[in-house]
Design a protein around this motif. Structure first.
Motif, PDB file in Angstrom:
ATOM      1  N   THR A  35      42.714 125.066  66.145  1.00  0.00           N
ATOM      2  CA  THR A  35      42.420 124.973  67.838  1.00  0.00           C
ATOM      3  C   THR A  35      43.814 123.727  68.004  1.00  0.00           C
ATOM      4  O   THR A  35      44.087 123.873  68.822  1.00  0.00           O
ATOM      5  N   VAL A  36      44.229 123.332  66.625  1.00  0.00           N
ATOM      6  CA  VAL A  36      45.445 122.337  67.412  1.00  0.00           C
ATOM      7  C   VAL A  36      46.370 122.834  66.962  1.00  0.00           C
ATOM      8  O   VAL A  36      47.019 123.755  66.360  1.00  0.00           O
ATOM      9  N   LEU A  37      47.370 122.852  68.241  1.00  0.00           N
ATOM     10  CA  LEU A  37      48.774 123.410  68.129  1.00  0.00           C
ATOM     11  C   LEU A  37      49.961 123.335  67.058  1.00  0.00           C
ATOM     12  O   LEU A  37      49.849 124.346  67.203  1.00  0.00           O
ATOM     13  N   VAL A  38      49.637 121.953  67.891  1.00  0.00           N
ATOM     14  CA  VAL A  38      51.095 121.181  66.877  1.00  0.00           C
ATOM     15  C   VAL A  38      50.555 119.941  66.167  1.00  0.00           C
ATOM     16  O   VAL A  38      49.667 119.740  66.677  1.00  0.00           O
ATOM     17  N   SER A  39      50.259 119.893  64.572  1.00  0.00           N
ATOM     18  CA  SER A  39      50.097 119.403  63.980  1.00  0.00           C
ATOM     19  C   SER A  39      50.637 118.249  63.420  1.00  0.00           C
ATOM     20  O   SER A  39      50.066 117.165  63.199  1.00  0.00           O
ATOM     21  N   GLY A  40      52.099 118.391  63.534  1.00  0.00           N
ATOM     22  CA  GLY A  40      53.092 117.492  63.015  1.00  0.00           C
ATOM     23  C   GLY A  40      54.214 117.644  63.014  1.00  0.00           C
ATOM     24  O   GLY A  40      54.971 118.928  63.606  1.00  0.00           O
ATOM     25  N   VAL A  41      55.186 116.308  63.883  1.00  0.00           N
ATOM     26  CA  VAL A  41      56.226 116.490  64.154  1.00  0.00           C
ATOM     27  C   VAL A  41      57.177 116.096  62.018  1.00  0.00           C
ATOM     28  O   VAL A  41      57.002 114.956  62.108  1.00  0.00           O
ATOM     29  N   THR A  42      58.333 116.795  61.502  1.00  0.00           N
ATOM     30  CA  THR A  42      59.065 116.313  60.376  1.00  0.00           C
ATOM     31  C   THR A  42      60.102 116.377  60.629  1.00  0.00           C
ATOM     32  O   THR A  42      60.984 117.004  61.782  1.00  0.00           O
ATOM     33  N   TYR A  43      60.942 115.242  59.270  1.00  0.00           N
ATOM     34  CA  TYR A  43      62.682 115.712  60.030  1.00  0.00           C
ATOM     35  C   TYR A  43      62.919 115.851  58.734  1.00  0.00           C
ATOM     36  O   TYR A  43      62.534 115.119  57.604  1.00  0.00           O
ATOM     37  N   ASN A  44      64.354 115.867  58.391  1.00  0.00           N
ATOM     38  CA  ASN A  44      64.762 116.179  57.242  1.00  0.00           C
ATOM     39  C   ASN A  44      66.756 115.722  57.598  1.00  0.00           C
ATOM     40  O   ASN A  44      67.338 116.409  58.450  1.00  0.00           O
ATOM     41  N   LYS A  45      66.707 114.803  56.968  1.00  0.00           N
ATOM     42  CA  LYS A  45      68.508 114.106  56.767  1.00  0.00           C
ATOM     43  C   LYS A  45      68.815 114.872  55.495  1.00  0.00           C
ATOM     44  O   LYS A  45      69.905 113.931  55.353  1.00  0.00           O
ATOM     45  N   ALA A  52      64.054 112.000  68.518  1.00  0.00           N
ATOM     46  CA  ALA A  52      63.870 113.789  69.155  1.00  0.00           C
ATOM     47  C   ALA A  52      62.484 114.051  68.438  1.00  0.00           C
ATOM     48  O   ALA A  52      61.445 114.449  69.205  1.00  0.00           O
ATOM     49  N   ILE A  53      62.102 112.925  66.957  1.00  0.00           N
ATOM     50  CA  ILE A  53      60.545 112.914  66.498  1.00  0.00           C
ATOM     51  C   ILE A  53      60.081 112.526  68.147  1.00  0.00           C
ATOM     52  O   ILE A  53      58.833 112.111  67.702  1.00  0.00           O
ATOM     53  N   ARG A  54      60.385 111.419  68.600  1.00  0.00           N
ATOM     54  CA  ARG A  54      59.195 110.301  69.127  1.00  0.00           C
ATOM     55  C   ARG A  54      59.222 110.851  70.631  1.00  0.00           C
ATOM     56  O   ARG A  54      57.954 110.807  70.830  1.00  0.00           O
ATOM     57  N   VAL A  55      60.096 111.485  71.276  1.00  0.00           N
ATOM     58  CA  VAL A  55      59.570 112.491  72.817  1.00  0.00           C
ATOM     59  C   VAL A  55      59.268 113.995  72.345  1.00  0.00           C
ATOM     60  O   VAL A  55      58.041 114.236  72.886  1.00  0.00           O
ATOM     61  N   LEU A  56      59.126 114.106  70.897  1.00  0.00           N
ATOM     62  CA  LEU A  56      58.289 115.607  70.295  1.00  0.00           C
ATOM     63  C   LEU A  56      57.305 115.509  70.206  1.00  0.00           C
ATOM     64  O   LEU A  56      56.087 115.571  70.473  1.00  0.00           O
ATOM     65  N   HIS A  57      56.646 113.270  69.444  1.00  0.00           N
ATOM     66  CA  HIS A  57      55.905 113.735  68.999  1.00  0.00           C
ATOM     67  C   HIS A  57      54.117 113.554  69.987  1.00  0.00           C
ATOM     68  O   HIS A  57      53.426 113.956  70.340  1.00  0.00           O
ATOM     69  N   GLN A  58      55.301 112.765  71.611  1.00  0.00           N
ATOM     70  CA  GLN A  58      54.708 112.597  72.788  1.00  0.00           C
ATOM     71  C   GLN A  58      54.302 113.257  73.329  1.00  0.00           C
ATOM     72  O   GLN A  58      53.180 113.476  73.995  1.00  0.00           O
ATOM     73  N   ALA A  59      55.283 114.399  73.158  1.00  0.00           N
ATOM     74  CA  ALA A  59      55.527 115.594  74.793  1.00  0.00           C
ATOM     75  C   ALA A  59      54.190 116.732  73.669  1.00  0.00           C
ATOM     76  O   ALA A  59      53.417 117.300  75.008  1.00  0.00           O
ATOM     77  N   PHE A  60      54.263 116.845  72.244  1.00  0.00           N
ATOM     78  CA  PHE A  60      52.677 117.810  72.249  1.00  0.00           C
ATOM     79  C   PHE A  60      51.395 117.264  71.964  1.00  0.00           C
ATOM     80  O   PHE A  60      51.129 117.593  71.287  1.00  0.00           O
ATOM     81  N   GLY A  61      51.209 115.352  72.752  1.00  0.00           N
ATOM     82  CA  GLY A  61      50.256 115.640  72.293  1.00  0.00           C
ATOM     83  C   GLY A  61      50.024 114.510  71.270  1.00  0.00           C
ATOM     84  O   GLY A  61      48.376 113.974  71.138  1.00  0.00           O
ATOM     85  N   LEU A  62      50.171 113.671  70.440  1.00  0.00           N
ATOM     86  CA  LEU A  62      50.382 113.728  68.966  1.00  0.00           C
ATOM     87  C   LEU A  62      50.104 111.853  69.100  1.00  0.00           C
ATOM     88  O   LEU A  62      49.576 111.066  68.397  1.00  0.00           O
ATOM     89  N   ASP A  63      50.944 111.149  70.203  1.00  0.00           N
ATOM     90  CA  ASP A  63      50.610 109.842  70.019  1.00  0.00           C
ATOM     91  C   ASP A  63      48.513 109.086  69.908  1.00  0.00           C
ATOM     92  O   ASP A  63      48.034 110.060  70.295  1.00  0.00           O
ATOM     93  N   LYS A  64      48.866 108.477  68.838  1.00  0.00           N
ATOM     94  CA  LYS A  64      47.372 107.228  69.112  1.00  0.00           C
ATOM     95  C   LYS A  64      46.476 107.702  70.215  1.00  0.00           C
ATOM     96  O   LYS A  64      45.470 107.595  70.702  1.00  0.00           O
TER      97      LYS A  64
END
Ligand code: ADP
Ligand code: ASP
Ligand code: MG
Length: 410
Positions: A249-259, A392-404
């Protein structure tokens, strides 16, 4: 009485006080009536120091000797932890990978575990000994020391848990679970109570270094229940386990990055059959994993090919590609080490559209240019300039409703 495998990462054994803290936790688990096998990493920073020493001496260190060198960090921590447990009155015994033995293939610096002989460990467990195993290392069938790739102690722990059919594999680290994104970047990241093997596989392979990807592959293959927890508190952590219905039921469950990747572009490549094979075969032969690949539309019979490789293999890859580029008459090779891959992951994406376009929109609203894109059923990844990673991580995390604060996913 259960058989518990516990793994403690570099920060958790970073100094003598922390090793004492680990010993107390291990002892408590033992006193609660469990058999305990502990897998430890090197003290934090130690493996990096060893790698730096090798790189200072030569550009392309011998892979066999590299493994002999970098596997030493774990020898220090198994001895210290065993001594500490013994001084507290417990029976404890350290094991290097080859003393178990943990057999691997011969791919130095990224070897794969093939089998683990549990006979020695079982005998010691049966007489009440706490076993302390060096993570990250094994031995190949010719008797050479091998290592399992950075972060490989996670894989040692899960593989030992699988071999011993342990009841649980607890991965103790410096955060108290798997979060919707790196909690060191987004303070509002939410702890995930339970995550499926497949999602965790994607998150790990896309950069969430809290678990090494191969550890999750092992856990999935052998059905090992992994519990990611903090060694600094007693909070419940994250369970990595089989997918269940509410996970979908969760669309996006995480945002990741790889440097840790670098980009190589081969310009003006003749657009004819066999050219891509010629470019990539030398990389495969050198065990370099190529990640994203894009080929431009051909113009006058010429095209450009761009791909990413792990940064640790960058020099080796560039050398091989430059040689092949000359052979096939390409116009030139360009490279960029200042890139990052940001990704969104979620099993719920399988049944929903519009997720990728939302990601692109969110990035564009911040003026972030997308250099490469790749997708799978349950993830979308974009390569961007490394300097925009955190934004990018912060805005994606917020846009997909993952913020606490608004933990309801869209
Ligand atoms: P250890 O030394 O214990 O193996 P690592 O440094 O390898 O620890 O992994 C833990 C780190 O992973 C955390 O400190 C955190 O910054 C990072 N991390 C990245 N993504 C995530 C995530 N989604 N959830 C939790 N931690 C994450
Ligand atoms: N010490 C190794 C590393 O730093 C293995 C590990 O920590 O898991 O990569
Ligand atoms: Mg790690």
């Amino acid at each position: 009485m259960a058989l518990v495998v516990q793994k403690y990462g570099g920060t958790s054994v970073g100094d003598v006080d922390r090793i004492r803290n680990v010993a107390r936790r291990v002892a408590k688990t033992y006193d609660d009536g469990n058999d305990v096998v502990v897998v430890v990493s090197a003290m934090s920073g130690e493996t990096n120091k060893l790698v730096a020493l090798a790189n200072e001496l030569c550009d392309f260190p011998s892979e066999r000797e590299y493994d002999v060198l970098v596997s030493t960090g774990e020898q220090v921590t198994i001895a210290l932890l065993s001594m500490c447990l013994q001084s507290m009155g417990y029976k404890a015994k350290s094991y290097l990978g080859h003393q178990i033995p943990i057999f691997t293939d011969s791919t130095f610096s990224k070897a794969r575990i093939e089998s683990i002989d549990d006979k020695n460990i079982r005998e010691d467990l049966n007489n009440g000994t706490i076993i302390v195993v060096a993570g990250f290392q094994g031995i190949d069938h010719d008797g050479n020391l091998t290592t399992l790739g950075r972060g490989g102690s996670d894989t040692s722990a899960v593989a030992v848990a699988a071999a011993l059919k342990a009841d649980v594999c607890e991965i103790y680290t410096d955060v108290d679970g798997v979060y919707t994104t790196d909690p060191r970047i987004v303070a509002d990241a939410t702890k995930i109570e339970k995550i499926s093997y497949d999602e965790m596989l994607e998150m790990a392979s896309l950069g969430a270094k809290v678990l090494q990807i191969r550890s999750v592959e092992f856990a999935k293959k052998y059905g090992v229940i992994v519990h990611v927890r903090s060694s600094f508190n007693d909070n419940p952590g994250t369970l990595v386990t089989k997918e269940d219905e509410d996970m979908e039921t969760v669309l996006v469950s995480g945002v990741t990055y790889n440097k840790d990747e670098a980009k190589i572009s081969v310009m003006g490549v003749p657009d004819k059959p066999g050219v891509a094979a010629k470019l990539f075969t030398p990389l495969t032969t050198s065990n370099i994993t190529v990640d994203m690949i894009i080929q431009n539309v051909s113009n006058d019979g010429l095209t450009d090919l761009t791909f990413t490789v792990p940064r640790g293999d960058f020099k080796k890859a560039l050398k091989a590609v430059e040689e092949t580029a000359r052979e096939i008459g390409a116009a030139g090779v360009r490279s960029d080490e200042n890139i990052a891959k940001v990704s969104i992951v979620g099993v719920g994406m399988r049944s929903h559209s519009g997720i990728a376009s939302k990601m692109f929109r969110v990035l564009s609203q911040e003026g972030i240019n997308i250099q490469m894109i790749s997708t799978s059923e349950i993830k979308v990844s974009c390569v961007i300039d490394a300097k925009y990673t955190e934004l990018a991580i912060r805005v994606l995390h917020q846009a997909f409703g993952l913020d606490k604060k608004d933990s309801k996913a869209e």
